[in-house]
Design a protein around this motif. Structure first.
Motif, PDB file in Angstrom:
ATOM      1  N   ARG A  20     -14.160  -1.189 -22.529  1.00  0.00           N
ATOM      2  CA  ARG A  20     -13.692  -2.293 -21.694  1.00  0.00           C
ATOM      3  C   ARG A  20     -14.827  -3.175 -21.177  1.00  0.00           C
ATOM      4  NH1 ARG A  20     -10.119   1.828 -21.210  1.00  0.00           N
ATOM      5  NH2 ARG A  20      -7.925   1.297 -21.047  1.00  0.00           N
ATOM      6  N   VAL A  21     -15.995  -2.584 -20.945  1.00  0.00           N
ATOM      7  CA  VAL A  21     -17.086  -3.327 -20.328  1.00  0.00           C
ATOM      8  C   VAL A  21     -17.922  -4.083 -21.357  1.00  0.00           C
ATOM      9  CG1 VAL A  21     -19.243  -3.028 -19.039  1.00  0.00           C
ATOM     10  CG2 VAL A  21     -17.178  -1.849 -18.305  1.00  0.00           C
ATOM     11  N   LEU A  24     -16.918  -7.683 -22.313  1.00  0.00           N
ATOM     12  CA  LEU A  24     -17.106  -8.615 -21.194  1.00  0.00           C
ATOM     13  C   LEU A  24     -18.566  -8.988 -20.994  1.00  0.00           C
ATOM     14  CD1 LEU A  24     -14.652  -7.064 -18.583  1.00  0.00           C
ATOM     15  CD2 LEU A  24     -14.331  -9.143 -19.913  1.00  0.00           C
ATOM     16  N   THR A  25     -19.461  -8.060 -21.284  1.00  0.00           N
ATOM     17  CA  THR A  25     -20.884  -8.335 -21.068  1.00  0.00           C
ATOM     18  C   THR A  25     -21.541  -8.978 -22.283  1.00  0.00           C
ATOM     19  OG1 THR A  25     -21.454  -6.103 -21.768  1.00  0.00           O
ATOM     20  CG2 THR A  25     -21.147  -6.475 -19.413  1.00  0.00           C
ATOM     21  N   ARG A  28     -19.969 -13.977 -23.962  1.00  0.00           N
ATOM     22  CA  ARG A  28     -19.911 -14.867 -22.796  1.00  0.00           C
ATOM     23  C   ARG A  28     -19.047 -16.102 -23.055  1.00  0.00           C
ATOM     24  NH1 ARG A  28     -21.435 -12.405 -18.215  1.00  0.00           N
ATOM     25  NH2 ARG A  28     -23.292 -11.196 -18.586  1.00  0.00           N
TER      26      ARG A  28
END
Length: 105
Positions: A20-21, A24-25, A28
């Motif tokens: 999940r992370v 997102l990181t 962009r």
């Protein structure tokens, strides 16, 4: 043996968090590649199909009843029947097929 289960839970939580992370990181901006965009668009539909289709065939007592209900459901969806109607129609098809097979045997 009981401490192993905590390691399993910790690894599962880490993997779930990373899944999940990381997007997102790492991502962009907007994804502009049409191939990746279409791939990401169809992932939920394919996942649902992969989970659903085997259950359609294996849930009834007779696999032929599930296959016949699938065909009838596809035809009904093609004709524009709503989801409740398709579900009821497919349930009726499985019921009739299984009742007929019980009667014939």
């Amino acid at each position: 043996m009981t401490h192993n289960i905590y390691i399993y839970i910790l690894v599962a939580a880490a993997v779930s968090c990373l899944i999940r992370v990381l997007p997102l990181t790492l991502i962009r901006g907007k994804i502009k590649n049409p191939l990746i965009r279409s791939f990401l668009y169809y992932v939920p539909y394919v996942t649902l199909a992969v989970m659903t289709f085997p259950a359609i065939i294996t849930a009834p007592q007779i696999p032929v009843a599930g296959i016949l209900a699938l065909v009838v459901g596809i035809i009904a969806a093609w004709k524009g029947v709503n989801m409740m109607g398709i579900a009821a129609l497919c349930c009726c098809v499985v019921f009739v097929c299984e009742a007929a097979s019980a009667y014939l045997m």
